[in-house]
Design a protein around this motif. Structure first.
Motif, short mmCIF file in Angstrom:
data_model
loop_
_atom_site.label_atom_id
_atom_site.label_comp_id
_atom_site.label_asym_id
_atom_site.label_seq_id
_atom_site.Cartn_x
_atom_site.Cartn_y
_atom_site.Cartn_z
N GLN A 319 21.89 -17.84 -24.51
CA GLN A 319 21.50 -16.92 -25.59
C GLN A 319 20.14 -16.30 -25.28
O GLN A 319 19.34 -16.86 -24.54
N LYS A 320 19.89 -15.16 -25.90
CA LYS A 320 18.61 -14.44 -25.77
C LYS A 320 18.33 -14.00 -24.33
O LYS A 320 17.17 -13.81 -23.95
N ARG A 322 18.06 -11.38 -21.41
CA ARG A 322 17.90 -9.93 -21.26
C ARG A 322 18.19 -9.59 -19.80
O ARG A 322 17.52 -10.12 -18.91
N ASP A 349 26.61 -14.56 -27.48
CA ASP A 349 26.72 -13.43 -28.39
C ASP A 349 25.38 -12.80 -28.76
O ASP A 349 25.33 -11.79 -29.43
N ASP A 350 24.28 -13.39 -28.33
CA ASP A 350 22.99 -12.83 -28.70
C ASP A 350 22.19 -12.49 -27.44
O ASP A 350 21.26 -13.19 -27.06
N GLN A 352 20.81 -9.12 -24.64
CA GLN A 352 20.60 -7.67 -24.43
C GLN A 352 20.93 -7.38 -22.97
O GLN A 352 20.23 -7.88 -22.08
#
Lengths: 419, 254
Positions: A319-320, A322, A349-350, A352
């Motif tokens: 998660q998180k 980038r 799901d989280d 970028q």
């Protein structure tokens, strides 16, 4: 079976050194693999037919001098010629916290380090990686103690000469909170075949500035690999430059095994004549809060061919993350070819993420604009081509290296029929 | 210094210029006005040598030489400068590097030694100040991320550095607010030395309040249909082009 591969296997079977148990595993794997052909997805655009006509000889006389120093760069130089280390490690005075040993004479303590890295960072699906496992008799173990900053860059120069096969392995352990710059500069002349695979185990909070320069001449076949594992808060800044080979391929893996890792990976390829370069990169985000920024730019002139396959794989737990991946190509001729495929595979799901690929031509409007200010067409073309890669040159953290590269890259433009 | 004789030009097989005649003497400022699609920008492109603009008849004599026979860069080196209506962005090529190459190409033409980086920087700083462009614009990519007004000022900055003998300003006023317009006009006026000539292409009389022309020409349907002094521009501002009684219905939209 391919004759060359047959020889590789025979060589592997007769090899007996402290790495033999690990090499045997690769040999077994190699036995089960097909000689790469174009119906295999990862070899779809790169043909190995050139191996059919390959003749290597065993004459080890070296006729060419290894590449000179990088001006202004005070580095620790280690020189390989046709896969054998020619630098006497005993006479090297190394900074505190840095140990370098060769694979031919390895102290027991460093063998343990190597055993923990060899094929632990590099995935086993790389065909030429397995070949390198079997054939690389010599190589380096570079071991950097935790909490040390190695101020002098370490430069590993490898040269392959006419009709020679050269294969070496570089294994690097970067201790926690250590800092190092490693330059792998590879030059292949005439009809040589070389494989060079490097594995980096980068500890917590460590920082690695890495360069791989694959500077070949036309007949030289080159297969390289750079594989990195990053622990918590580790940072990698890697620059890859490739040109000059009729058949070359580099596989890169960056695996974020820890949290809050950062990887920046830039690639430049400048291809002319009938050159062929294939970059397959895979970024694995296995843990949360990592970042990746990958930029690959290439200019393709004449009958050259570029292949780019960049994959970012974000695991469920990452998660998180980038991550950005961008491949831009400038195609200068009708006969040139680019095959590019960026891939994103996301299970968290989280995150970028962004990816993109472009293939463009020189903009006529830009050329007209420069010429309308009195700049000759040829000069304007050099400016526009160089402009296309300038951003990645500006990104190079070491200014001496950037300055050294600039004329080398500009001199490529003649071969690429820019002018 | 410039004589355009019966110039006919096509773009993609559409005839845009249909027999244009114009003579400009050293030091003169000629304004060219006209409705959309009259061929104003085409004239600028044809004079600077843009590809895709085919001259089907007529000729242009520039300082006793046939201008249309020259390459784009050769025209520039001989002193023709076009300030573009829409300057192109070239990321990766710095404004500084671009202008230094360009200035040195001009110097080579005049058998002068190339400027060193320091000498060039000094000149460039001065030119930037004249058009009120901050110095960091020199380091940025050519026009990269510049606003419309900054691009126009960058064009005038280039003109100041290159010291051309014929400056063609293609709608250098479009998209400018009144302050920026004044900056551009001041930049142009600073280059009026009695020898340098100007073709000022504009839609509006507004620019001509700041750059006073010696002659005003109305270009319509590919020809100059009326010429006069600065008062002609004022008349058009008041009455539009309609008072000329032009048939503008068949103008191609280019």
């Amino acid at each position: 079976m391919n004759q060359w591969l047959q020889q590789v296997i025979e060589h592997g079977q007769s090899c007996d050194d402290w790495l033999s148990p690990l090499r045997a595993q690769s040999l077994a794997k190699l036995h089960t693999m097909d000689w790469p052909h174009r119906r295999i997805e990862r070899w779809k655009y790169t043909s190995l037919n050139a191996f059919d006509d390959l003749t290597l000889n065993r004459d080890t006389a070296v006729k060419t001098a290894p590449p000179g120093a990088i001006e202004g760069l005070d580095s620790i130089d280690l020189v390989f010629i046709n896969g054998i280390l020619h630098t006497d490690l005993k006479t090297q005075v190394l900074p505190k916290g840095l140990r370098i040993s060769g694979l031919l004479e390895t102290p027991k303590s460093e063998q343990d380090v190597a055993n923990n890295i060899f094929n632990k960072v590099k995935p086993e699906h790389h065909f030429f990686g397995l070949v390198n496992d079997v054939l690389a008799q010599d190589g380096l173990i570079i071991d950097i103690e935790a909490n040390t900053n190695i101020a002098k860059p370490i430069r590993v120069v490898s040269m392959s000469t006419d009709k020679q096969g050269s294969h070496q392995r570089i294994l690097v352990r970067v201790g926690a909170n250590a800092k190092v710059t490693i330059i792998e500069q590879e030059q292949g002349d005439a009809a040589s075949v070389s494989t060079c695979f490097a594995e980096y185990d980068i500890g917590k909070e460590a920082y690695v500035e890495h360069y791989r320069f694959a500077m070949q001449s036309a007949e030289a076949m080159y297969f390289g690999g750079c594989h990195f594992s990053l622990q918590d808060h580790a940072q990698l800044n890697s620059t890859l430059i490739a040109y000059g080979s009729a058949l070359s391929r580099i596989d890169v893996d960056i695996v974020h095994n820890g949290q809050y890792t950062q990887a920046k990976f830039n690639t430049l390829y400048l291809l002319g004549q009938s050159e062929h370069f294939d970059l397959h990169s895979t970024i694995e985000h296995a843990m949360p809060n990592g970042t990746t920024e990958e930029n690959a730019r290439g200019i393709i002139g004449d009958k050259a061919k570029a292949v780019f396959n960049g994959r970012i794989h974000i695991h469920r737990d990452a998660q998180k993350t980038r991550a950005e991946l961008n491949n831009r190509n400038l195609l200068l001729s009708r006969r040139g070819q680019v095959n590019t495929k960026p891939e994103l595979e996301i299970y968290a799901d989280d995150v970028q993420c962004a990816h993109g690929a472009t293939i463009a031509e020189i903009e006529e409007d830009a050329l007209y604009y420069l010429r309308s200010r009195g700049i000759a067409r040829a000069e304007a073309l050099v400016m526009l081509n160089f402009g296309f890669i300038q951003q990645l040159i500006n990104d190079i953290p070491n200014k001496h290296i950037a300055q050294w590269l600039e004329p080398k890259l500009k001199s490529r433009f003649v071969k690429m029929q820019v002018i | 210094m410039l004589k355009i004789n019966d110039l006919h030009a096509n773009v993609e097989n559409i005839t845009i210029l249909k027999g244009l005649n114009l003579e400009i003497k050293p030091g003169e400022v000629h304004a060219i006005m006209g409705p959309n699609g009259a061929g104003k920008s085409t004239l600028g492109y044809v004079l600077s040598g843009r590809e895709g603009y085919d001259v089907s008849a007529g000729n242009v004599i520039f300082n006793d030489e046939m201008l249309l026979d020259m390459d784009i860069e050769e025209r520039a080196k001989k002193g023709v400068f076009l300030a573009f209506q829409y300057p192109v962005e070239i990321p990766g090529v710095s404004n500084m590097e671009f202008m230094k190459e360009s200035v040195n190409a001009m110097r080579k033409q005049h058998s002068l030694e190339p400027l060193t980086a320091a000498e060039f920087l000094k000149k460039a700083k001065h030119a930037c100040a004249q058009v009120q462009l901050p110095l960091d614009f020199l380091k940025r990519g050519v026009n990269e991320g510049f606003s419309g007004g900054e691009k126009k000022r960058n064009e005038i900055m280039q003109m100041i550095l290159l010291e051309p003998s014929l400056c063609i300003l293609d709608e250098s006023d479009s998209g400018l607010d009144i302050d920026a317009l004044q900056v551009v006009a001041n930049g142009v006026n600073s280059q009026r030395d009695g020898k340098r000539s100007f073709i000022v292409i504009t839609h509006y009389q507004r620019l001509l309040d700041f750059i006073e022309p010696d002659y005003v020409h109305i270009l319509a349907n590919g020809k100059i249909v009326k010429s006069g002094d600065a008062t002609l521009a004022k008349e058009i501002e008041k009455q539009g082009y309609a008072f000329l009684g032009l048939d503008t219905s068949e103008e191609p939209n280019i």
